[in-house]
Motif scaffolding. Structure first.
Motif, short mmCIF file in Angstrom:
data_model
loop_
_atom_site.label_atom_id
_atom_site.label_comp_id
_atom_site.label_asym_id
_atom_site.label_seq_id
_atom_site.Cartn_x
_atom_site.Cartn_y
_atom_site.Cartn_z
N ILE A 93 1.32 2.02 19.80
CA ILE A 93 0.74 3.08 18.68
C ILE A 93 1.00 2.23 17.34
O ILE A 93 2.04 2.22 16.93
CB ILE A 93 1.34 4.42 18.88
N LYS A 94 0.05 2.04 16.68
CA LYS A 94 -0.16 1.16 15.45
C LYS A 94 -0.49 2.09 14.32
O LYS A 94 -1.49 2.18 13.99
CB LYS A 94 -0.96 0.03 15.64
N ALA A 95 0.53 2.89 13.88
CA ALA A 95 0.53 3.69 12.70
C ALA A 95 0.77 2.82 11.44
O ALA A 95 0.41 3.75 10.18
CB ALA A 95 1.15 4.79 12.84
N ALA A 96 1.08 1.82 11.36
CA ALA A 96 1.36 0.94 10.22
C ALA A 96 -0.06 0.58 9.44
O ALA A 96 -0.92 0.54 10.02
CB ALA A 96 1.91 -0.44 10.48
N ALA A 97 0.27 0.47 8.19
CA ALA A 97 -0.85 0.29 7.25
C ALA A 97 -0.74 -1.14 7.01
O ALA A 97 0.07 -1.74 6.11
CB ALA A 97 -0.91 1.23 6.02
N ALA A 120 -7.81 9.15 13.39
CA ALA A 120 -8.49 8.91 12.11
C ALA A 120 -7.78 9.67 11.28
O ALA A 120 -7.77 11.10 11.44
CB ALA A 120 -9.92 8.93 12.03
N ASN A 121 -7.48 9.40 10.06
CA ASN A 121 -7.29 10.45 8.89
C ASN A 121 -7.84 10.12 7.75
O ASN A 121 -8.15 8.76 7.31
CB ASN A 121 -5.51 10.46 8.63
N ASN A 122 -8.15 10.98 6.92
CA ASN A 122 -8.95 11.09 5.80
C ASN A 122 -7.96 10.72 4.58
O ASN A 122 -6.96 11.79 4.17
CB ASN A 122 -9.80 12.32 5.42
N ARG A 180 2.95 16.09 5.93
CA ARG A 180 1.75 16.73 6.80
C ARG A 180 0.49 15.81 7.15
O ARG A 180 0.47 14.81 6.07
CB ARG A 180 1.33 17.96 5.97
N ASN A 181 -0.16 16.09 8.07
CA ASN A 181 -1.43 15.22 7.90
C ASN A 181 -2.29 16.12 8.94
O ASN A 181 -2.04 17.11 9.25
CB ASN A 181 -1.05 14.14 9.10
N GLU A 182 -3.62 15.75 8.80
CA GLU A 182 -4.82 16.40 9.55
C GLU A 182 -5.56 15.10 10.02
O GLU A 182 -5.88 14.18 9.37
CB GLU A 182 -5.41 17.25 8.55
N ALA A 190 -1.56 -5.03 5.82
CA ALA A 190 -2.65 -5.74 4.77
C ALA A 190 -3.57 -6.42 5.29
O ALA A 190 -3.18 -7.23 6.21
CB ALA A 190 -1.83 -6.37 3.80
N ASP A 191 -4.70 -6.42 5.02
CA ASP A 191 -5.84 -7.15 5.61
C ASP A 191 -6.08 -8.46 5.08
O ASP A 191 -6.34 -9.45 5.61
CB ASP A 191 -7.18 -6.62 5.39
N PHE A 192 -5.40 -8.76 3.85
CA PHE A 192 -5.23 -10.13 3.22
C PHE A 192 -3.83 -10.41 2.65
O PHE A 192 -2.96 -9.50 2.60
CB PHE A 192 -5.95 -10.22 2.00
N ASN A 205 0.87 -1.15 -0.15
CA ASN A 205 0.03 0.11 -0.01
C ASN A 205 0.76 1.22 0.00
O ASN A 205 2.18 1.14 -0.06
CB ASN A 205 -1.22 -0.07 1.10
N ARG A 206 0.05 2.59 0.21
CA ARG A 206 0.77 3.96 -0.24
C ARG A 206 1.80 4.18 1.06
O ARG A 206 2.24 5.43 1.02
CB ARG A 206 -0.15 4.79 -0.58
N SER A 207 1.60 3.55 2.15
CA SER A 207 2.31 4.24 3.47
C SER A 207 3.61 4.31 3.29
O SER A 207 4.42 3.31 2.82
CB SER A 207 1.68 3.26 4.66
#
Ligand code: PMT
Length: 411
Positions: A274-278, A351-353, A365-367, A280-282, A211-213
């Motif tokens: 703290i789980k910031a990793a993205a 939560a991030n959009n 950056r993030n929001e 993979a669900d599969f 993924n794009r992380s």
């Protein structure tokens, strides 16, 4: 930029070593971070870099004469010591280390250091044999015993044509050390696991699903947590980022299963996760051990099987630990994130959009929207990931304090 250096009065003391040219870059970066920089040079330092260079970069006159006055009639070395928030001797030669360790004050720089009560950081750089010499090591020990801050030189090619320990540490490490000195160590009793970056799931030895992380969000949390005094274990998927700090325990993983194993190895002693990793669900149900050949078919069906939901598993066994999840959402941000928080038994979710341009994946950056277990929602507007990291850690600290107060009330 998240920095403690803004509006600080920093004295950069330059002594006579070839690494003096690198100090120019340090001064530039300090002014970029909003610090007010005053440069002091020894006579020998001026053999390597001209005072004009430092004057131009710092925007302040450079002091090099013992009896120079500062802002009118104030005695220079005392006036500078009085306004300073931090002094950094960079590069620090064997000579200056020896002089200060033995109480010699015979020029502007040494008298200024003697007259100060603010933190003084030594950043040594010299020939490897000089660094290893008994005299230098004895003097280094004296400086440590006297409460001065010290950085270890780096290892590598030296200007004298040899290799070894004696290089000036990289500028970003010097800056981080300076930030460190200004930062309150309010997380010093915590052992924090941070996960970052993407996981990859292999289809065959050359292809994968990922993924794009970029890892930037997790790396920022690890760096600021370390700066605030925590012991940090950063479990990272494959990223292109350099380690955020050399004193962070890094564990490199590739797949979700490897990430799970790494977390479980360190879980027992952790106080915060703290789980910031993205993740993979599969993963591929039948990962091929050899490269899959191109066939004549127009389509290729890949069968996937579920990965362990690490966060949900941790939620079941977390005990007293504080568990923070992230939620990457493209719609119904708060509702979806809160549902994840409840389902996975988290103390907090960030939560991030990820559909919004310029923030989230890959950006500096993030929001975010931070939701606590009791339902309190706080929107954090767009800022750097390091600033967001600091706010997340403030929330963690608040949860800890609240728990402590509740425990104390029971006593
Ligand atoms: O790395 P960057 O480029 O800086 O980007 C940051 C980020 C957008 C990746 C980050 O801020 C973020 O949102 N991370 C979480 C991404 C994600 O996996 O979200 P999710 O909603 O799919 O998962 C929810 C939570 O469960 C996450 O904490 C995730 O780590 C965890 N999870 C998910 C699946 C799984 N099998 N195991 C898990 O532990």
């Amino acid at each position: 930029m998240f920095t403690t250096l803004r509006n600080k009065e920093i004295i950069i003391a330059v002594t006579g070593g070839i690494a003096a040219y690198k100090t120019c870059e340090l001064v530039r970066e300090l002014t970029r971070r909003g610090a007010s920089v005053h440069v002091v040079m020894t006579k020998n330092a001026m053999q390597f870099v001209s005072p004009l260079t430092f004057q131009t970069l710092s925007g302040h006159p450079v002091i090099h004469e013992m009896f120079e006055l500062f802002t009118g009639s104030k005695i220079g070395h005392i006036a500078l010591s009085d306004i300073a928030d931090q002094m950094v001797i960079v590069p620090a030669t064997a000579n200056i280390i020896g002089k200060i360790a033995n109480g010699i004050a015979d020029d502007f720089l040494t008298t200024m250091v003697m007259a100060t009560t603010v933190p003084v950081l030594f950043v040594p750089s010299m020939n490897a044999k000089m660094w290893e010499s008994k005299m230098v090591q004895m003097n280094i020990q004296k400086l440590k015993d006297a409460g001065y801050e010290l950085m270890e030189p780096g290892v590598g090619d030296l200007a004298c044509g040899t290799k070894g320990k004696g290089r000036l540490p990289p500028i970003h490490e010097i800056l981080e050390k300076m930030e460190d000195i200004f930062t309150e160590k309010d997380l010093s009793n915590e052992r924090i696991i941070v996960t970052a970056g993407p996981t990859v799931e292999f289809i065959d030895p050359v292809r994968c699903i990922t993924n794009r992380s970029s890892g930037k969000m997790g790396y920022a949390i690890a760096k600021i947590a370390k700066r605030r005094g925590a012991e940090v274990i950063l479990i990272s998927g494959m990223t292109y980022l350099p380690p955020p700090r050399s004193d962070i325990h890094m564990v490199q993983v590739r797949t979700a299963q490897e990430m799970r194993e790494a977390i479980m190895r360190h879980f027992e002693d952790a106080t915060v996760i703290i789980k910031a990793a993205a993740v993979a669900d599969f993963r591929c149900k039948n990962e091929s051990t050899v490269k899959i050949k191109k066939s004549e078919e127009e389509t290729y069906v890949l069968e996937l099987q579920k990965n362990p939901d690490i966060l949900a598993e941790l939620g079941k066994i977390k005990g007293h630990r504080i568990l923070v999840g992230f939620a990457a959402e493209t719609e119904n941000l708060v509702e979806n994130a809160f549902e994840k928080l409840k389902k996975k038994n988290l103390d907090m979710i960030v939560a991030n959009n990820v559909a919004k341009e310029g923030i989230g994946f890959g950006s500096d950056r993030n929001e975010v929207t931070i939701i606590e277990a009791h339902g309190r929602v706080r929107h954090v507007p767009e800022m750097t990931k390091e600033e967001i990291a600091n706010i997340i850690l403030d929330f963690v600290k608040r949860i800890m304090k609240k728990r402590k107060t509740t425990e104390d009330d029971w006593l």
